[in-house]
Design a protein around this motif. Structure first.
Motif, PDB file in Angstrom:
ATOM      1  N   GLU A   1       0.506  58.288  98.266  1.00 10.95           N
ATOM      2  CA  GLU A   1       0.290  56.752  98.431  1.00 10.95           C
ATOM      3  C   GLU A   1      -1.596  57.890  98.985  1.00 10.95           C
ATOM      4  OE1 GLU A   1       1.069  54.416  99.157  1.00 10.95           O
ATOM      5  OE2 GLU A   1       3.002  54.696  98.328  1.00 10.95           O
ATOM      6  N   MET A   2      -2.119  58.449  99.396  1.00  8.31           N
ATOM      7  CA  MET A   2      -3.116  58.105  99.597  1.00  8.31           C
ATOM      8  C   MET A   2      -3.933  59.468  97.741  1.00  8.31           C
ATOM      9  SD  MET A   2      -2.677  60.215 103.092  1.00  8.31           S
ATOM     10  CE  MET A   2      -4.231  60.539 103.406  1.00  8.31           C
ATOM     11  N   VAL A   3      -3.135  59.976  96.666  1.00  8.43           N
ATOM     12  CA  VAL A   3      -3.573  60.648  96.056  1.00  8.43           C
ATOM     13  C   VAL A   3      -3.219  60.719  94.670  1.00  8.43           C
ATOM     14  CG1 VAL A   3      -3.982  63.532  94.903  1.00  8.43           C
ATOM     15  CG2 VAL A   3      -3.746  63.251  97.585  1.00  8.43           C
ATOM     16  N   ARG A   4      -2.416  60.316  94.507  1.00 11.00           N
ATOM     17  CA  ARG A   4      -1.414  59.735  92.855  1.00 11.00           C
ATOM     18  C   ARG A   4      -1.951  58.173  93.159  1.00 11.00           C
ATOM     19  NH1 ARG A   4       0.590  63.639  90.213  1.00 11.00           N
ATOM     20  NH2 ARG A   4       1.565  65.390  90.995  1.00 11.00           N
ATOM     21  N   LYS A   5      -1.966  57.421  93.976  1.00 11.52           N
ATOM     22  CA  LYS A   5      -2.278  55.869  92.888  1.00 11.52           C
ATOM     23  C   LYS A   5      -3.849  56.104  92.881  1.00 11.52           C
ATOM     24  CE  LYS A   5       0.810  53.070  95.634  1.00 11.52           C
ATOM     25  NZ  LYS A   5       1.138  52.148  96.672  1.00 11.52           N
ATOM     26  N   ILE A   6      -4.480  57.258  93.464  1.00 13.37           N
ATOM     27  CA  ILE A   6      -6.217  56.956  92.878  1.00 13.37           C
ATOM     28  C   ILE A   6      -5.968  57.677  91.336  1.00 13.37           C
ATOM     29  CG2 ILE A   6      -8.792  57.914  93.116  1.00 13.37           C
ATOM     30  CD1 ILE A   6      -7.662  57.470  96.289  1.00 13.37           C
ATOM     31  N   SER A   7      -5.879  59.043  91.537  1.00 18.91           N
ATOM     32  CA  SER A   7      -5.465  60.222  91.106  1.00 18.91           C
ATOM     33  C   SER A   7      -5.164  59.840  89.298  1.00 18.91           C
ATOM     34  CB  SER A   7      -5.674  61.459  91.769  1.00 18.91           C
ATOM     35  OG  SER A   7      -4.324  61.777  91.040  1.00 18.91           O
ATOM     36  N   GLU A   8      -4.325  59.353  89.802  1.00 23.80           N
ATOM     37  CA  GLU A   8      -3.687  59.115  88.392  1.00 23.80           C
ATOM     38  C   GLU A   8      -3.946  58.482  87.520  1.00 23.80           C
ATOM     39  OE1 GLU A   8      -1.197  60.557  86.870  1.00 23.80           O
ATOM     40  OE2 GLU A   8       0.463  61.637  88.548  1.00 23.80           O
TER      41      GLU A   8
END
Length: 310
Positions: free
Chosen positions: A116-123
């Protein structure tokens, strides 16, 4: 050369391993003061991160494509750091360095959710950059499965692993010679007699003297192990006993493999701390002192400029 026993952690899907690594990288950076080299973070992971098994960090396997040995951990680690950078938790101010941002310093790790905190932004950023490079993959995990030896991910890791593989192929005598050469490059004046003989050397592989800026000379004992398995605490204790025989003030223990957590703890006990140099540190020192290597200058293209969508 693949390790004889695959760690259980390797059965965990690669993306899940990355997710587990992300908060641990932040935790280690906090322990290290907020900024550190990639290798310092890895060493901190080995010592302090119970969630990431140390046998997985040091596990080698053989590439099906090239036959070269590589560490699967390096892929998950490099991708975890990239995802954290894309999501704003860390910065990469220069090659080989990781720095926490305010977001990384303040986030609550107890409730940290990598998806939720990383992949939703980074992917989405990851996919866009992958498309710019014409790589038909949707996630970092797919990239590992398609090409285990991608130069854009682990070019630095590859030369280091090639070096360690070469050192493991040395005879014991040649490796001891290499270790003395390395320590000499670090500023230690090698004794011409102690530890040079290959029999009856008193348990040492070298001995020397280092003089500080205030002209104080210290006796240094050297131990070199060209091993596949990890060096454990009993080996540290034996080395300390050999140091006693020659009244060495401190010791340097060099191995092509790694040290167990117990060995690291044992090296710091007592009044004479033993400096531990594992395979990764050997590579760093070889590069720093240009010991039997030739530096090559290369360049990395600016993706945002050269691969900009028209």
């Amino acid at each position: 050369m693949e390790n004889s026993q695959k760690p259980e952690f390797m059965d965990v899907p690669s993306m899940e391993r990355e997710n587990l690594l992300m908060p641990e990288v932040i935790r280690c950076l906090r322990n290290l003061g907020g900024i550190a080299s990639r290798n310092q973070v890895v060493n901190e992971l080995k010592e302090a991160a119970d969630i990431i098994p140390e046998d997985y960090i040091d596990f080698y396997r053989e590439s099906k494509h090239t036959g070269n040995s590589y560490k699967p951990f390096n892929f998950q680690y490099n991708y975890a750091v990239k995802h954290l950078a894309y999501a704003g938790f860390v910065e990469l101010p220069k090659r080989g360095t990781i720095k926490l941002t305010e977001k990384g310093r303040s986030v609550d790790l107890e409730s940290f959710d990598s998806e939720e905190m990383v992949r939703k932004i980074s992917e989405p950023i990851f996919q866009e950059k992958s498309q710019k490079k014409s790589k038909k993959v949707s996630t970092s995990s797919e990239l590992e499965e398609i090409n285990e030896d991608d130069d854009s991910v682990s070019q630095e890791d590859q030369w280091k692993e090639k070096l360690i593989n070469a050192l493991k192929g040395f005879s014991p005598q040649k490796f001891e010679l290499f270790a003395r050469s390395l320590v000499n490059a670090m500023g230690v004046d090698i004794d011409e007699k102690i530890g040079i003989k290959y029999i009856a050397d008193g348990g040492l592989d070298g001995f020397g003297y280092i003089t500080s800026d205030d002209f104080r000379t210290t006796r240094v004992a050297i131990q070199a192990k060209r091993w596949e398995g990890k060096v454990s605490s009993p080996e540290i204790d034996k080395f300390r006993g050999a140091m006693d025989k020659f009244n060495a003030e401190f010791g340097i223990f060099i191995t092509t493999s790694a040290f167990t957590r117990d060995a690291i703890a044992a090296s710091r006990e007592g009044t004479r701390v033993i400096t531990l140099i594992n395979g990764d540190k050997i590579a760093d020192l070889v590069a720093q002192h240009e010991l039997y290597v030739t530096p090559v200058t290369t360049y990395v293209l600016d993706d945002d400029f050269y691969f900009e969508k028209n």
